[in-house]
Design an enzyme around this catalytic site. Sequence first.
Site: not given
Length: 719
Positions: A77-78
């Site tokens: 996600e990051d």
Amino acid sequence: MMICIDDITTALCAYQPGADLELLRKAHDFSAAKHRGQARLSGDPYLSHPLEVAMILCRLRMDLVSVVTGLLHDTIEDTLTTEDELREQFGEEVARMVDGVTKISKIVFRTSQQRQAETFRKMLLAMARDIRVVIVKLADRLHNMRTLEHQPREGQLKIARETLDIYAPLANRLGISWIKSELEDLSFRFLEPEVFAELSGKVARRRKERDAHVSEIQKRLETILTEQGICGEVHGRFKHLYSVYVKMQRQGIDFDQVHDLVAFRIIVESVRDCYTMLGVIHSTWRPIPGRFKDYIAMPKANMYQSLHTTVMGPGGQRMEVQIRTADMHSIAEEGIAAHGKYKEAGGPARAEENRFGWLRQLLELQREVSDSDEFMSSVKIDLFPEQVYVFTPNGDVMELPRHSTPVDFAFSVHSDVGFRCSGAKVNGKLVPLKTVLHNGDSVEIMTSANQTPSKDWLKFVQTAKARNRIRHWVKEQERQKSLELGRDILEKELRKHGYSLGRALGLERMPAVLDELNYRNSDDLLAAVGYGKLTSGQVLGRLIPDQVRTHPERTSRIGQVLDRFRRKPSEAIRVQGLEGILVRFAKCCNPLPGDPVTGFISRGHGITVHAADCPRVLETDADRRIEVEWQKEKGTTRPAKIQVYSLDQKGVLAGITGAITKCEANILRASAYADQAGRGVHKFEVDVQDLRHLQQVMDAIRKVKGVQQVERVRYGRRD
Ligand code: MN
């Protein structure tokens, strides 16, 4: 102080001595490299978050894969990490888990959906597939809640609300009550900061006074158990802040009126032990009137069972005591309360509870067994095998049966949406209406005022609502069609006697005829004629008996024709799903089962079935054509014509007929002559089952010595 990887390896090794620490370190290094340069809002290096999450997972005694997932859970996600990269580095299982956590993190729960929280929780569980994914997500949420103070106020409120609505109940469901309590208290702190501060101050002051007191009473209760010879456990615990707050709210009381900050719970083996303990406690300390509740004899609607009482304990302090069996305790802990029992007993709700019960046991067990690695990896669970959860365009979650389609979705939104449903978008892409929906799909229905349901939808819809509505609609259509057909048939017959349909229906005799034939009104009667349940002769004979008698030959001929169809209704043909309709086969093209066919609404003769390429039908009014299809069925035969050319020599005819009967086809008619070229021309009409059967017959004839050519005669006679 920031924890480090060594803390985690130590924690993991404590309950899983043989764990693959190499993998753990590799995950740490990978995560550290990926998150390098990133910081949390607190200013801490980003890596502190995955480390804390992994630590929480260790506290839950989760398996290595889960802890590794905890370390990697934010990489997709990051950072620029892909699932493939994770698969390559850490294997399929870890990659799938991280992907699972990423997916459920992307689901946004909005405050406006509070009433939908339960459906939303189920969706989350359904999407996670592997229950470990949910537990990693809970650990992630717990650490985020612990560090929520660094978020801007708006984010705090949103996250705290979501935690209280979704994640705390989820933790409760999974039986992880310490996470549930901590999540509730943290949410409470951010949602109601002032109330929280005041209450926690008061509790802390009171708690100090009471710590010694609690262990003293606990010992006392344990002694009572021993004296009575009862096997059991005593737990004394301070209620967590949020539960105190809820109690104050629910009962409309002040903190000072909350007397049971400490609750004692006694868990014994049998119901009899429960009542024995109750009796002893009541004779030891004075019970407070009106505070005894027997939920064993009278369980709560959610199946909760327990004895509750409040007594005046040592030092004049009130204390609450709950007494229950181990079975009752596990039911209370599983959080069935949140769900199910409000529905009828048995059925899906029951099955769901059983699954949760089973899951709860697994998680309990997991804390005890040493080889939790092997154990947890076998915990693949589909909590909701019968359901699928999808989003509406408003972001609401809708629960549908598994394998549901956009049509089911449309009817669930509203019948009108279903009836007018002309197309669907799933996750923004146009898809066919029969597309099977998956958990987390966003579904959008396109409608059109001209759209009507299709009978084909019945082939794939899953919900009872959609099926019933479509069926009802189709039935209504069938009735309309047979009504029109019946009207045509009667109109035509009546014309021959000088009547219009309108005039005939207005005749004085009409009510008597309806009565006699047992129809409620003239529409029902017309529909029956269209369906072929009733012949026009039967109607005319009653409605205008004098007229009909003056044209006996005509009536009887029509009657004969219709009666023939009635006696032998063709069941080999389906007319757009109509049943029992008047059907006959065109003699011009004589279609066989297997030939593509087309129906033609012939006035007064029901539906005539032609070969699709029959020149006659191509000449007809396209508006009166109707779709028909063969119905598979055994035992019926249809006549077919064939023509055979042969050398004009002895024994050929015998050879041909022999070949035909060998194929188990009946010869209905046969003729033979010699043409000018001196060839033998043989014409046969044979009864065959279908096209394939006819081809068998023709192939057999071709093999007869002397036969030159065999052909099917299709468009012999004008009809
Ligand atoms: Mn995270």
